[in-house]
Write a protein that holds these residues in place. Sequence first.
Motif, PDB file in Angstrom:
ATOM      1  N   THR A  25       0.818  -1.217   0.000  1.00  0.00           N
ATOM      2  CA  THR A  25       0.000   0.000   0.000  1.00  0.00           C
ATOM      3  C   THR A  25       0.847   1.261   0.000  1.00  0.00           C
ATOM      4  OG1 THR A  25      -1.774  -1.151   1.162  1.00  0.00           O
ATOM      5  CG2 THR A  25      -1.830   1.257   1.213  1.00  0.00           C
ATOM      6  N   TYR A  26       1.925   1.281   0.764  1.00  0.00           N
ATOM      7  CA  TYR A  26       2.754   2.476   0.898  1.00  0.00           C
ATOM      8  C   TYR A  26       4.080   2.352   0.138  1.00  0.00           C
ATOM      9  CZ  TYR A  26      -0.545   3.612   4.593  1.00  0.00           C
ATOM     10  OH  TYR A  26      -1.698   3.900   5.284  1.00  0.00           O
ATOM     11  N   TYR A  27       4.216   1.324  -0.706  1.00  0.00           N
ATOM     12  CA  TYR A  27       5.466   1.056  -1.408  1.00  0.00           C
ATOM     13  C   TYR A  27       5.553   1.937  -2.655  1.00  0.00           C
ATOM     14  CZ  TYR A  27       9.333  -1.878  -3.069  1.00  0.00           C
ATOM     15  OH  TYR A  27      10.568  -2.356  -3.481  1.00  0.00           O
ATOM     16  N   ASN A  28       6.638   2.739  -2.765  1.00  0.00           N
ATOM     17  CA  ASN A  28       6.725   3.719  -3.847  1.00  0.00           C
ATOM     18  C   ASN A  28       7.758   3.330  -4.893  1.00  0.00           C
ATOM     19  OD1 ASN A  28       9.378   4.702  -2.977  1.00  0.00           O
ATOM     20  ND2 ASN A  28       8.297   5.667  -1.280  1.00  0.00           N
ATOM     21  N   TYR A  29       7.889   4.193  -5.888  1.00  0.00           N
ATOM     22  CA  TYR A  29       8.755   3.895  -7.034  1.00  0.00           C
ATOM     23  C   TYR A  29      10.236   3.847  -6.672  1.00  0.00           C
ATOM     24  CZ  TYR A  29      10.295   8.791  -7.440  1.00  0.00           C
ATOM     25  OH  TYR A  29      10.858  10.021  -7.210  1.00  0.00           O
ATOM     26  N   LYS A  30      10.609   4.377  -5.508  1.00  0.00           N
ATOM     27  CA  LYS A  30      12.000   4.336  -5.048  1.00  0.00           C
ATOM     28  C   LYS A  30      12.255   3.124  -4.155  1.00  0.00           C
ATOM     29  CE  LYS A  30      14.195   8.118  -6.528  1.00  0.00           C
ATOM     30  NZ  LYS A  30      15.506   8.107  -7.188  1.00  0.00           N
ATOM     31  N   GLY A  42      -0.920  12.487   3.333  1.00  0.00           N
ATOM     32  CA  GLY A  42      -1.530  11.228   3.703  1.00  0.00           C
ATOM     33  C   GLY A  42      -1.733  10.260   2.569  1.00  0.00           C
ATOM     34  N   CYS A  43      -1.617  10.699   1.317  1.00  0.00           N
ATOM     35  CA  CYS A  43      -1.815   9.795   0.191  1.00  0.00           C
ATOM     36  C   CYS A  43      -0.736   8.704   0.217  1.00  0.00           C
ATOM     37  CB  CYS A  43      -1.753  10.571  -1.119  1.00  0.00           C
ATOM     38  SG  CYS A  43      -2.641   9.790  -2.469  1.00  0.00           S
ATOM     39  N   GLN A  44      -1.133   7.457  -0.008  1.00  0.00           N
ATOM     40  CA  GLN A  44      -0.174   6.357   0.076  1.00  0.00           C
ATOM     41  C   GLN A  44       0.860   6.422  -1.039  1.00  0.00           C
ATOM     42  OE1 GLN A  44      -3.517   5.970  -0.164  1.00  0.00           O
ATOM     43  NE2 GLN A  44      -4.278   4.445   1.292  1.00  0.00           N
ATOM     44  N   GLY A  45       2.073   5.991  -0.715  1.00  0.00           N
ATOM     45  CA  GLY A  45       3.177   6.096  -1.647  1.00  0.00           C
ATOM     46  C   GLY A  45       2.999   5.331  -2.943  1.00  0.00           C
ATOM     47  N   ARG A  46       2.186   4.270  -2.937  1.00  0.00           N
ATOM     48  CA  ARG A  46       2.044   3.455  -4.154  1.00  0.00           C
ATOM     49  C   ARG A  46       1.248   4.168  -5.246  1.00  0.00           C
ATOM     50  NH1 ARG A  46      -2.939   1.304  -4.978  1.00  0.00           N
ATOM     51  NH2 ARG A  46      -4.405   1.360  -3.225  1.00  0.00           N
ATOM     52  N   ILE A  47       0.442   5.169  -4.881  1.00  0.00           N
ATOM     53  CA  ILE A  47      -0.396   5.861  -5.848  1.00  0.00           C
ATOM     54  C   ILE A  47       0.485   6.704  -6.760  1.00  0.00           C
ATOM     55  CG2 ILE A  47      -2.241   7.560  -6.124  1.00  0.00           C
ATOM     56  CD1 ILE A  47      -3.409   6.590  -3.507  1.00  0.00           C
ATOM     57  N   SER A  48       0.214   6.668  -8.037  1.00  0.00           N
ATOM     58  CA  SER A  48       1.018   7.440  -8.988  1.00  0.00           C
ATOM     59  C   SER A  48       0.952   8.916  -8.625  1.00  0.00           C
ATOM     60  CB  SER A  48       0.497   7.241 -10.411  1.00  0.00           C
ATOM     61  OG  SER A  48      -0.782   7.833 -10.560  1.00  0.00           O
ATOM     62  N   ASP A  49       2.021   9.631  -8.957  1.00  0.00           N
ATOM     63  CA  ASP A  49       2.098  11.026  -8.550  1.00  0.00           C
ATOM     64  C   ASP A  49       1.040  11.888  -9.234  1.00  0.00           C
ATOM     65  OD1 ASP A  49       4.286  10.573  -6.823  1.00  0.00           O
ATOM     66  OD2 ASP A  49       5.590  10.443  -8.559  1.00  0.00           O
ATOM     67  N   GLY A  50       0.687  11.516 -10.482  1.00  0.00           N
ATOM     68  CA  GLY A  50      -0.419  12.207 -11.124  1.00  0.00           C
ATOM     69  C   GLY A  50      -1.716  11.954 -10.381  1.00  0.00           C
TER      70      GLY A  50
END
Length: 417
Positions: free
Chosen positions: A194-199, A222-230
Amino acid sequence: MDEVDEALAVMMTTAVAYYVTEKRRKKNRKRRLWCKPWLLRRQQQGWYQNLIQELRDEDPKCYRNFLRVNHSGFMDLLSLIEGKIAKMDTTMRPAVSPGERLAVTLRYLATGQSYQCLQYGFRISVSTIRQIIPETCEAIYQALKEDYLTTSNTTEDWLNVAREFEQRWNFPHCIGALDGKHVVIRQPSNSGSTYYNYKHTFSIVLMALVDANYKFSYVDVGCQGRISDGGVYRACSLSSALESNDLNLPEPTYLSGTSVKLPYMIVADDAFPIKEYLMKPYPHRNLPLERRVFNYRLSRARRVVENAFGILASRFRVFLAPINLPPETVEVVVLACCALHNYLMSHSTANSVYTPPGSTDIVDPVTHDILDGSWRNESGRMMSLQRHPPSRGTEGANHVRNTLCEYFNNEGAVGWQ
């Protein structure tokens, strides 16, 4: 079958009996130690009663560095939140005072030290600190947000922001610089990706609009890291407010010295879509000189949001390492830091520890080159949003960008560009 049922009944009866017996044993067990003796000496030997008072009387500069505020600022903050964080004494022991609660919270935000480390200095148990910091951060945010962290909603306010952008950063019709950062956190339990991002880390996103003086005009966290930045931008309330024109932005006006009307707009980078009210640079591929001039002028204006994030992370060093708190608590911590940033920027003086000379990007008065602020030497863990492939944009948005490009190369040109 009857034998199986009988065996299950015996097992259940035994389990219930064990549970009841164990519960009684724990209830009747005498507490071996109510509180560690060295913690009970907090009022005589803790940091708040000793070190902080010594710094106040003997070394105000170190006092400001220790808590990120001077003594008058500390007392002002305390007066705003004291009623919200005060606790009642009990017959067993005195409560941790509001001053101690504020001090341990500010020290945590300033350093990012673990609760265990803070325990030894303030002589407050980890379990108590775990309650104090979220409560105090929430109280700070609630006390400051109305005066220091509220988005403008009048045309006159936006015009004042635009005038400052044009005077300080030579970009007309600009009402703010927009960007977002990933605030790195420890992986929450049972959160999966859920919170896993592109880095390849875990994060929540801080989206912010910043004025010409490095202060936050709007924040969303608060937006979770996995959500695209757009997707982060589309989900924030600022995006919908701009689309529906709910912010009372000024009507389009003439560019100085021209007969061309343009709308008021926000400047951003390649992570955002281009709109009539949201300007981004031209794609960086074989650009002619005129477009490179536009990108340079936009970059100068957009630096304010980079500086705001940089100051925030370098002064509140809780951001320099993954924050080991639940995501909902991290949100409160981030909001409190943003509110404190605006509060301290509003009360900053020439010799302030919060923004001393050279800490922010400045313009050389002779060459007009931008000199990097000292915050850029910090190894922060707040990561930029991911850049996206260039988008074509609407005809109206491209017209606004092309008109500004032409203006910067003609009537609005400056010698140093």
